[in-house]
Write a protein that holds these residues in place. Sequence first.
Motif, PDB file in Angstrom:
ATOM      1  N   GLU A   1      -1.527  -5.779   0.031  1.00  0.00           N
ATOM      2  CA  GLU A   1      -2.295  -5.970  -1.234  1.00  0.00           C
ATOM      3  C   GLU A   1      -1.657  -7.501  -1.639  1.00  0.00           C
ATOM      4  OE1 GLU A   1      -3.048  -1.869  -0.475  1.00  0.00           O
ATOM      5  OE2 GLU A   1      -1.080  -3.184  -0.698  1.00  0.00           O
ATOM      6  N   GLU A   2      -0.405  -7.848  -1.375  1.00  0.00           N
ATOM      7  CA  GLU A   2       0.036  -9.088  -1.910  1.00  0.00           C
ATOM      8  C   GLU A   2      -0.294 -10.228  -0.981  1.00  0.00           C
ATOM      9  OE1 GLU A   2       4.342  -8.774  -1.979  1.00  0.00           O
ATOM     10  OE2 GLU A   2       4.254  -6.891  -3.021  1.00  0.00           O
ATOM     11  N   LEU A   3      -1.208  -9.891   0.183  1.00  0.00           N
ATOM     12  CA  LEU A   3      -1.460 -10.916   1.036  1.00  0.00           C
ATOM     13  C   LEU A   3      -3.059 -11.343   0.965  1.00  0.00           C
ATOM     14  CD1 LEU A   3       0.689  -9.813   4.330  1.00  0.00           C
ATOM     15  CD2 LEU A   3       0.967 -11.717   2.478  1.00  0.00           C
ATOM     16  N   PHE A   4      -3.723 -10.243   0.756  1.00  0.00           N
ATOM     17  CA  PHE A   4      -5.135 -10.120   0.732  1.00  0.00           C
ATOM     18  C   PHE A   4      -5.708  -9.773  -0.833  1.00  0.00           C
ATOM     19  CE2 PHE A   4      -3.784  -8.813   4.876  1.00  0.00           C
ATOM     20  CZ  PHE A   4      -4.431  -9.667   5.704  1.00  0.00           C
ATOM     21  N   LYS A   5      -6.789 -10.829  -1.138  1.00  0.00           N
ATOM     22  CA  LYS A   5      -7.477 -10.536  -2.430  1.00  0.00           C
ATOM     23  C   LYS A   5      -8.358  -9.290  -2.521  1.00  0.00           C
ATOM     24  CE  LYS A   5      -7.083 -15.262  -4.104  1.00  0.00           C
ATOM     25  NZ  LYS A   5      -7.685 -16.440  -4.519  1.00  0.00           N
ATOM     26  N   ASN A   6      -9.309  -9.200  -1.473  1.00  0.00           N
ATOM     27  CA  ASN A   6     -10.452  -8.293  -1.577  1.00  0.00           C
ATOM     28  C   ASN A   6     -10.172  -7.335  -0.650  1.00  0.00           C
ATOM     29  OD1 ASN A   6     -12.069 -10.018  -3.257  1.00  0.00           O
ATOM     30  ND2 ASN A   6     -12.561 -11.207  -1.556  1.00  0.00           N
ATOM     31  N   ILE A   7      -8.940  -6.478  -0.921  1.00  0.00           N
ATOM     32  CA  ILE A   7      -8.859  -5.395  -0.086  1.00  0.00           C
ATOM     33  C   ILE A   7      -8.874  -4.232  -0.788  1.00  0.00           C
ATOM     34  CG2 ILE A   7      -6.486  -5.563  -0.948  1.00  0.00           C
ATOM     35  CD1 ILE A   7      -5.405  -4.498   2.077  1.00  0.00           C
ATOM     36  N   GLN A   8      -9.286  -3.048   0.105  1.00  0.00           N
ATOM     37  CA  GLN A   8      -9.389  -1.817  -0.662  1.00  0.00           C
ATOM     38  C   GLN A   8      -8.783  -0.720   0.286  1.00  0.00           C
ATOM     39  OE1 GLN A   8     -13.366  -0.299  -1.250  1.00  0.00           O
ATOM     40  NE2 GLN A   8     -12.708   1.567  -2.170  1.00  0.00           N
ATOM     41  N   THR A   9      -7.876   0.048  -0.214  1.00  0.00           N
ATOM     42  CA  THR A   9      -7.279   1.068   0.605  1.00  0.00           C
ATOM     43  C   THR A   9      -7.655   2.681   0.203  1.00  0.00           C
ATOM     44  OG1 THR A   9      -5.313  -0.286   1.004  1.00  0.00           O
ATOM     45  CG2 THR A   9      -5.039   1.915   1.407  1.00  0.00           C
ATOM     46  N   THR A  10      -7.992   3.520   1.089  1.00  0.00           N
ATOM     47  CA  THR A  10      -8.244   4.806   0.746  1.00  0.00           C
ATOM     48  C   THR A  10      -7.332   5.411   1.631  1.00  0.00           C
ATOM     49  OG1 THR A  10      -9.753   5.173   2.573  1.00  0.00           O
ATOM     50  CG2 THR A  10     -10.762   4.297   0.268  1.00  0.00           C
ATOM     51  N   GLY A  11      -6.765   6.922   1.075  1.00  0.00           N
ATOM     52  CA  GLY A  11      -5.830   7.819   1.918  1.00  0.00           C
ATOM     53  C   GLY A  11      -4.672   7.570   1.244  1.00  0.00           C
ATOM     54  N   GLN A  12      -3.465   8.138   1.941  1.00  0.00           N
ATOM     55  CA  GLN A  12      -2.184   8.071   1.296  1.00  0.00           C
ATOM     56  C   GLN A  12      -1.290   7.912   2.343  1.00  0.00           C
ATOM     57  OE1 GLN A  12      -1.218  12.147  -0.306  1.00  0.00           O
ATOM     58  NE2 GLN A  12      -0.393  11.134  -2.132  1.00  0.00           N
ATOM     59  N   ILE A  13      -0.050   7.259   1.930  1.00  0.00           N
ATOM     60  CA  ILE A  13       1.074   7.165   2.871  1.00  0.00           C
ATOM     61  C   ILE A  13       2.267   7.643   1.992  1.00  0.00           C
ATOM     62  CG2 ILE A  13       2.613   5.726   3.784  1.00  0.00           C
ATOM     63  CD1 ILE A  13       0.259   3.716   4.201  1.00  0.00           C
ATOM     64  N   LEU A  14       3.058   8.858   2.364  1.00  0.00           N
ATOM     65  CA  LEU A  14       4.025   9.366   1.961  1.00  0.00           C
ATOM     66  C   LEU A  14       5.403   8.955   2.540  1.00  0.00           C
ATOM     67  CD1 LEU A  14       2.750  12.816   1.508  1.00  0.00           C
ATOM     68  CD2 LEU A  14       2.601  11.204  -0.125  1.00  0.00           C
ATOM     69  N   PHE A  15       6.479   8.604   1.482  1.00  0.00           N
ATOM     70  CA  PHE A  15       7.781   8.303   1.974  1.00  0.00           C
ATOM     71  C   PHE A  15       8.707   9.292   1.550  1.00  0.00           C
ATOM     72  CE2 PHE A  15      12.038   6.380   1.382  1.00  0.00           C
ATOM     73  CZ  PHE A  15      12.310   6.209   2.549  1.00  0.00           C
ATOM     74  N   LEU A  16       9.046  10.103   2.355  1.00  0.00           N
ATOM     75  CA  LEU A  16       9.954  11.485   1.673  1.00  0.00           C
ATOM     76  C   LEU A  16       9.325  12.237   0.871  1.00  0.00           C
ATOM     77  CD1 LEU A  16      13.729   9.781   1.741  1.00  0.00           C
ATOM     78  CD2 LEU A  16      12.578  11.226   3.378  1.00  0.00           C
ATOM     79  N   GLY A  17       8.027  12.298   1.234  1.00  0.00           N
ATOM     80  CA  GLY A  17       7.239  13.113   0.182  1.00  0.00           C
ATOM     81  C   GLY A  17       6.609  12.709  -0.894  1.00  0.00           C
ATOM     82  N   GLU A  18       6.961  11.397  -1.178  1.00  0.00           N
ATOM     83  CA  GLU A  18       6.168  10.496  -2.444  1.00  0.00           C
ATOM     84  C   GLU A  18       5.507   9.555  -2.186  1.00  0.00           C
ATOM     85  OE1 GLU A  18       8.095   8.424  -6.440  1.00  0.00           O
ATOM     86  OE2 GLU A  18       9.501   9.160  -5.040  1.00  0.00           O
ATOM     87  N   ASP A  19       4.346   9.349  -2.582  1.00  0.00           N
ATOM     88  CA  ASP A  19       3.486   8.270  -2.368  1.00  0.00           C
ATOM     89  C   ASP A  19       3.970   6.930  -2.773  1.00  0.00           C
ATOM     90  OD1 ASP A  19       1.284   6.211  -3.080  1.00  0.00           O
ATOM     91  OD2 ASP A  19      -0.146   8.132  -3.141  1.00  0.00           O
ATOM     92  N   VAL A  20       3.947   5.970  -1.631  1.00  0.00           N
ATOM     93  CA  VAL A  20       4.559   4.736  -1.683  1.00  0.00           C
ATOM     94  C   VAL A  20       3.963   3.939  -2.797  1.00  0.00           C
ATOM     95  CG1 VAL A  20       5.043   4.702   0.952  1.00  0.00           C
ATOM     96  CG2 VAL A  20       2.951   3.764   0.112  1.00  0.00           C
ATOM     97  N   ASN A  21       2.804   4.060  -3.227  1.00  0.00           N
ATOM     98  CA  ASN A  21       2.337   3.311  -4.351  1.00  0.00           C
ATOM     99  C   ASN A  21       3.103   3.756  -5.583  1.00  0.00           C
ATOM    100  OD1 ASN A  21       0.296   1.709  -3.254  1.00  0.00           O
ATOM    101  ND2 ASN A  21      -0.554   3.811  -2.755  1.00  0.00           N
TER     102      ASN A  21
END
Length: 242
Positions: free
Chosen positions: A57-77
């Motif tokens: 998101e810091e490198l691209f302007k028109n970016i859309q992400t779906t789904g989820q990434i968890l680090f130790l059970g917590e959403d990275v976002n």
Amino acid sequence: MDKDKIIEIKDLSVYINSQRLLNDINLEISKNEILLIYGPRNAGKSLLARSIVTLNEELFKNIQTTGQILFLGEDVNHIEKRYLRSEIAYSEPTFVDNINFLTLSEVFNLVLGIKPSEISHEQFILLEKLNIAHIFSNHSSLKSYESFWNWTIGDKISFIIFLSLVRNPQVFIFDSILDHLDDFMHKNIKDFLYDIKEDRSLIISTRNLSLFSDIAEKIVFLDQGEIVYKGSIEGFLLNFPL
């Protein structure tokens, strides 16, 4: 979340300018594991690696992400970025070039808050293991290597690994950066990485399977943004012989 799982990727898709570049990625990374992300150029390897540390998101302007990434059970976002990137150390080839615009003293001050001459005994031992302790052995050598233009590519990569290690992350992501080592440096770094995996998880993105297949437990084969195979190295070689 399983206690051995450190990262979990669920139904991840990434679109840039409405073009889908990652499609429905599902993946788990365990503690004390070396995972290879393998595939041809433009397969989506870097996009996947950067997604784990929310860097796209810091490198691209028109970016859309779906789904989820968890680090130790917590959403990275939902994790503060500085903390996330201290726990998951990400490096890629542009780091080698960008470091040239700083001095050794500036990097030490920015990353560690000390001068190069103030490294601890434990840090010097780590530099020895990475074969760059000679740079820090005395005042004269420190002065000679103050400019990174005087460093070899291999020494700069070793130094980047050192900077990541001293922050004590739980996960390392090497996004194609290790592909740039010569044969001698590659063997030393590979042996070193295998030794440290007992305390950390390693994710290595590469286009050269033969470089790392002997130390990895698991491989993800990406092509055109999709997982074609995930599992053991042995299983991959049976299904996709080189």
